[in-house]
Scaffold this motif. Sequence first.
Motif, short mmCIF file in Angstrom:
data_model
loop_
_atom_site.label_atom_id
_atom_site.label_comp_id
_atom_site.label_asym_id
_atom_site.label_seq_id
_atom_site.Cartn_x
_atom_site.Cartn_y
_atom_site.Cartn_z
N SER A 115 11.04 40.81 35.76
CA SER A 115 11.12 41.91 34.35
C SER A 115 10.17 40.98 33.16
N THR A 116 10.01 41.71 32.34
CA THR A 116 9.28 41.29 31.27
C THR A 116 10.30 41.28 30.05
N THR A 162 11.78 38.82 26.49
CA THR A 162 11.68 37.82 25.35
C THR A 162 13.10 37.16 25.28
N GLU A 179 10.94 33.15 34.59
CA GLU A 179 11.57 34.44 34.62
C GLU A 179 11.72 35.06 36.11
N THR A 239 6.52 37.43 31.35
CA THR A 239 6.18 38.41 32.31
C THR A 239 6.61 38.24 33.61
N PRO A 240 6.85 39.11 34.48
CA PRO A 240 7.71 38.93 36.06
C PRO A 240 7.19 37.52 36.58
N ARG A 248 7.12 34.59 35.67
CA ARG A 248 6.14 33.69 35.05
C ARG A 248 6.90 32.43 34.76
N SER A 301 8.27 34.51 25.48
CA SER A 301 8.00 35.73 26.15
C SER A 301 7.50 35.43 27.49
#
Length: 127
Positions: free
Chosen positions: A72-73, A75, A68, A114-115, A117, A112
Amino acid sequence: TGSFQEAGVIQQAYNLNFPLHVVPASCAQCPAWSAFSVSSPAIVLETVKQAGAGAEDRAEAVVVRLYEAHGSTVTAWLQTSLPIKEAMLCDLLERPAAQVHLPLEPQGLRLSFTPFRVLSVLLLLSC
């Protein structure tokens, strides 16, 4: 203008540092083909490689590494034209992180993030 996400800075950096090279095809009517696509511009597909020893020495195994990049988070859907038999998350040594298989859905694999990741996905192909 705008944020680095809106300006596409990451894609432009990849285009500069890793330009595409044109290779003449043996046939002028070769159809367009893409092995992978990702549904979100925040996710960068960084690596596609044949799995090594950590993937139990399976010749039909491919590792895909994504991250990512926008902080941001999100999907996202990873789609492929390859014939996937099984998919699972793995660690950086390409060992399955858990015995839980990712469900193969019509839209692809749902991942999914997370920032910032990094995810590695082990794909077992049906040959």
